[in-house]
Scaffold this active site. Structure first.
Site, PDB file in Angstrom:
ATOM      1  CD  GLN A  97       0.890 -26.640 -14.566  1.00 48.26           C
ATOM      2  OE1 GLN A  97       1.117 -26.231 -13.430  1.00 48.26           O
ATOM      3  NE2 GLN A  97      -0.147 -26.233 -15.265  1.00 48.26           N
ATOM      4  CE1 TYR A 182       2.740 -17.580 -12.349  1.00 46.87           C
ATOM      5  CE2 TYR A 182       1.169 -19.225 -13.093  1.00 46.87           C
ATOM      6  CZ  TYR A 182       1.683 -18.425 -12.088  1.00 46.87           C
ATOM      7  OH  TYR A 182       1.144 -18.467 -10.830  1.00 46.87           O
ATOM      8  NE  ARG A 229      -4.630 -25.922 -16.481  1.00 47.79           N
ATOM      9  CZ  ARG A 229      -5.133 -25.631 -15.294  1.00 47.79           C
ATOM     10  NH1 ARG A 229      -4.440 -24.928 -14.422  1.00 47.79           N
ATOM     11  NH2 ARG A 229      -6.331 -26.045 -14.944  1.00 47.79           N
ATOM     12  N   GLY A 319     -10.090 -29.236  -9.701  1.00 53.96           N
ATOM     13  CA  GLY A 319      -8.995 -28.763  -8.859  1.00 53.96           C
ATOM     14  C   GLY A 319      -9.348 -28.845  -7.398  1.00 53.96           C
ATOM     15  NE  ARG A 320     -11.674 -23.846  -6.740  1.00 60.21           N
ATOM     16  CZ  ARG A 320     -12.393 -22.808  -7.145  1.00 60.21           C
ATOM     17  NH1 ARG A 320     -12.410 -21.714  -6.413  1.00 60.21           N
ATOM     18  NH2 ARG A 320     -13.089 -22.858  -8.267  1.00 60.21           N
TER      19      ARG A 320
HETATM   20  C1  LIG Z   1      -4.434 -24.163  -4.393  1.00 57.00           C
HETATM   21  C2  LIG Z   1      -4.406 -24.008  -5.882  1.00 57.00           C
HETATM   22  C3  LIG Z   1      -3.199 -24.089  -6.553  1.00 57.00           C
HETATM   23  C4  LIG Z   1      -3.157 -23.988  -7.960  1.00 57.00           C
HETATM   24  N1  LIG Z   1      -1.963 -24.156  -8.589  1.00 57.00           N
HETATM   25  C5  LIG Z   1      -1.930 -24.227  -9.945  1.00 57.00           C
HETATM   26  C6  LIG Z   1      -0.728 -24.588 -10.624  1.00 57.00           C
HETATM   27  O1  LIG Z   1       0.329 -24.899 -10.029  1.00 57.00           O
HETATM   28  N2  LIG Z   1      -0.771 -24.608 -11.977  1.00 57.00           N
HETATM   29  C7  LIG Z   1      -1.908 -24.307 -12.691  1.00 57.00           C
HETATM   30  O2  LIG Z   1      -1.897 -24.343 -13.921  1.00 57.00           O
HETATM   31  N3  LIG Z   1      -3.061 -23.987 -12.057  1.00 57.00           N
HETATM   32  C8  LIG Z   1      -3.104 -23.980 -10.713  1.00 57.00           C
HETATM   33  N4  LIG Z   1      -4.300 -23.731 -10.083  1.00 57.00           N
HETATM   34  C9  LIG Z   1      -5.566 -23.670 -10.863  1.00 57.00           C
HETATM   35  C10 LIG Z   1      -6.211 -25.074 -10.924  1.00 57.00           C
HETATM   36  O3  LIG Z   1      -5.428 -25.945 -11.711  1.00 57.00           O
HETATM   37  C11 LIG Z   1      -7.631 -25.066 -11.515  1.00 57.00           C
HETATM   38  O4  LIG Z   1      -7.570 -24.682 -12.852  1.00 57.00           O
HETATM   39  C12 LIG Z   1      -8.567 -24.131 -10.782  1.00 57.00           C
HETATM   40  O5  LIG Z   1      -8.532 -24.392  -9.390  1.00 57.00           O
HETATM   41  C13 LIG Z   1     -10.005 -24.263 -11.294  1.00 57.00           C
HETATM   42  O6  LIG Z   1     -10.502 -25.557 -11.061  1.00 57.00           O
HETATM   43  P1  LIG Z   1     -11.527 -25.835  -9.836  1.00 57.00           P
HETATM   44  O7  LIG Z   1     -12.619 -24.806  -9.963  1.00 57.00           O
HETATM   45  O8  LIG Z   1     -12.002 -27.242 -10.100  1.00 57.00           O
HETATM   46  O9  LIG Z   1     -10.751 -25.688  -8.582  1.00 57.00           O
HETATM   47  C14 LIG Z   1      -4.357 -23.788  -8.685  1.00 57.00           C
HETATM   48  C15 LIG Z   1      -5.563 -23.669  -8.000  1.00 57.00           C
HETATM   49  C16 LIG Z   1      -5.607 -23.797  -6.613  1.00 57.00           C
HETATM   50  C17 LIG Z   1      -6.939 -23.740  -5.922  1.00 57.00           C
END
Ligand SMILES: Cc1cc2nc3c(=O)[nH]c(=O)nc-3n(C[C@H](O)[C@H](O)[C@H](O)COP(=O)(O)O)c2cc1C
Length: 377
Positions: A97, A182, A229, A319-320
């Site tokens: 990314q 961003y 994205r 994600g999480r």
């Molecule tokens: C610890 C953490 C770090 C994240 N870092 C990024 C990132 O570097 N780039 C990005 O586009 N989204 C980032 N996100 C958002 C995740 O990609 C994702 O869209 C978000 O957690 C929702 O998905 P989930 O509900 O399955 O966790 C981050 C989320 C978390 C929890």
């Protein structure tokens, strides 16, 4: 009905299944160089159909947080090569990314204490830099400096170079980070972008930077290896709402249709405590965008399967759950329970909460051992 556990053709790249790992910043690269521990973290999660790496800054100017592994220096490329090798050894697929934070940075993270840059001098967001006592800290992003037109063109070149570097590091493709407040979102949003050059004003002009980057990156590595994205209606990092929001992203969808990308990846910020993307908007976007559509944001397996069955999305992104379940795919396939995630270890720190979550069989074996020891004593 398409199963989440069957292979998927991502515009020429074979994915083993449809369970996608979301990009997640983990802030453990102390020198901003990808580490061995990071390589292990990605190896552990290689059964995902596709891993999208944590955001990797395309330049120091594009960095807003300490400990992010970048993709602009030779040591960083060599570091990432360890991670991509580790994933490929397990037949996984991994995209980088590529990221520029724009105004969401702090003078202590920038070269020689310079100001962060953005489309305008409007301030917003939180950055992770050094506070007045020299300690790492979350702080209000510094006052940004408005980019000159020629500097915007330099950023396009930085992304193109980052794509070349990503390929050199062994990534299977790149995701341009156009979401979450961003740089690109700052340009798309007329509440932040008040420019009067070709990068501001009309909808076409506000979209220009992102499209130029997508085109240059595609020229370098081929559009079939480029994803984007986006977070329509996102308000993260002080992004003001605006009337034209839905239409701006539909305009982008039509432009992406002409380009034959690997995918478009929507992030619904609703799951992160922000206002959600309107429900019918996803359908509207789907109707306009012809290519592979990914969605992230608080999905669980049942919802993911439903969205795929309806044809609303092609690939669900998690994600999480991937932070605490390295074998998320196997757990979902077998109906095994998920380990809850631990927000305290999301960012920074050491191996704990990063590479020490067991797979389900490992967890069962440990419980078995503990039971035996207990029985003997
Ligand atoms: C610890 C953490 C770090 C994240 N870092 C990024 C990132 O570097 N780039 C990005 O586009 N989204 C980032 N996100 C958002 C995740 O990609 C994702 O869209 C978000 O957690 C929702 O998905 P989930 O509900 O399955 O966790 C981050 C989320 C978390 C929890």
């Amino acid at each position: 009905m398409a199963s989440l556990f069957e292979p998927f053709d991502l515009n020429g790249t074979r994915l083993d299944n449809r369970i996608i790992m979301a990009p997640m910043t983990r802030s453990r690269a102390v020198e901003d160089i990808p580490t061995e521990m990071g390589a292990l973290y990605y190896r552990q999660r290689a059964s995902a159909g596709l891993i999208i790496s944590e955001g990797t800054p395309v330049s120091r100017q594009g960095q807003g947080y300490l400990y992010n592994p970048g993709i602009f220096g030779p040591d960083q490329i060599a570091g990432w090569a360890k991670a991509t090798r580790a994933v490929h050894e397990r037949n996984g697929v991994i995209y980088a990314q590529i990221w520029h934070v724009g105004r969401v940075s702090h003078t202590s993270v920038q070269i020689a204490g310079q100001s962060p840059v953005g489309p305008s001098d409007k301030q917003g967001g939180m950055a992770f830099g050094y506070n007045e006592d020299g300690k790492p800290d979350m702080m209000k992003a510094s006052q940004p400096r408005r980019l000159e037109t020629r500097e915007v063109r330099q950023i396009v070149r930085d992304f193109a170079q980052a794509a070349v570097n990503s390929r050199e590091a062994g990534f299977d493709g790149v995701e341009v980070h156009g979401a979450n407040g961003y740089l690109f979102e700052q340009f798309l949003n007329p509440g932040v972008n008040d420019r009067d050059d070709e990068y501001g004003g009309s909808r076409e002009n506000r979209c220009r930077l992102l499209l130029e980057v997508v085109d240059e990156v595609s020229r370098m590595i081929g559009s079939r290896r480029v994803g984007v994205r986006l977070s329509p209606f996102g308000t993260l990092f002080d992004m003001p709402e605006y009337d034209d929001n839905g239409e701006t992203y539909l305009h982008l969808a039509r432009e992406f249709n002409k380009r034959g990308l690997a995918y478009v990846h929507l992030h619904d910020q609703g799951g992160q405590g922000m206002p959600p993307m309107p429900r019918d908007y996803l359908r509207q976007f789907r109707d306009v965008y012809d290519g592979n559509l990914l969605l992230a944001g608080n999905l669980d397996q049942a919802e993911a399967q439903k969205l795929v069955d309806e044809g609303t999305i092609d690939l669900p992104v998690f994600g999480r759950p991937f932070t605490s379940n390295p074998d998320l795919v196997e757990r979902m396939r077998n109906g095994w329970p998920l380990t809850p995630f631990d927000p305290n270890t999301f960012y920074g720190g050491d191996a704990r909460g990063y590479i020490d979550f067991p797979t389900y069989p490992e967890e069962q074996a440990r419980l078995e051992r503990e039971k035996m020891i207990e029985e003997k004593s």
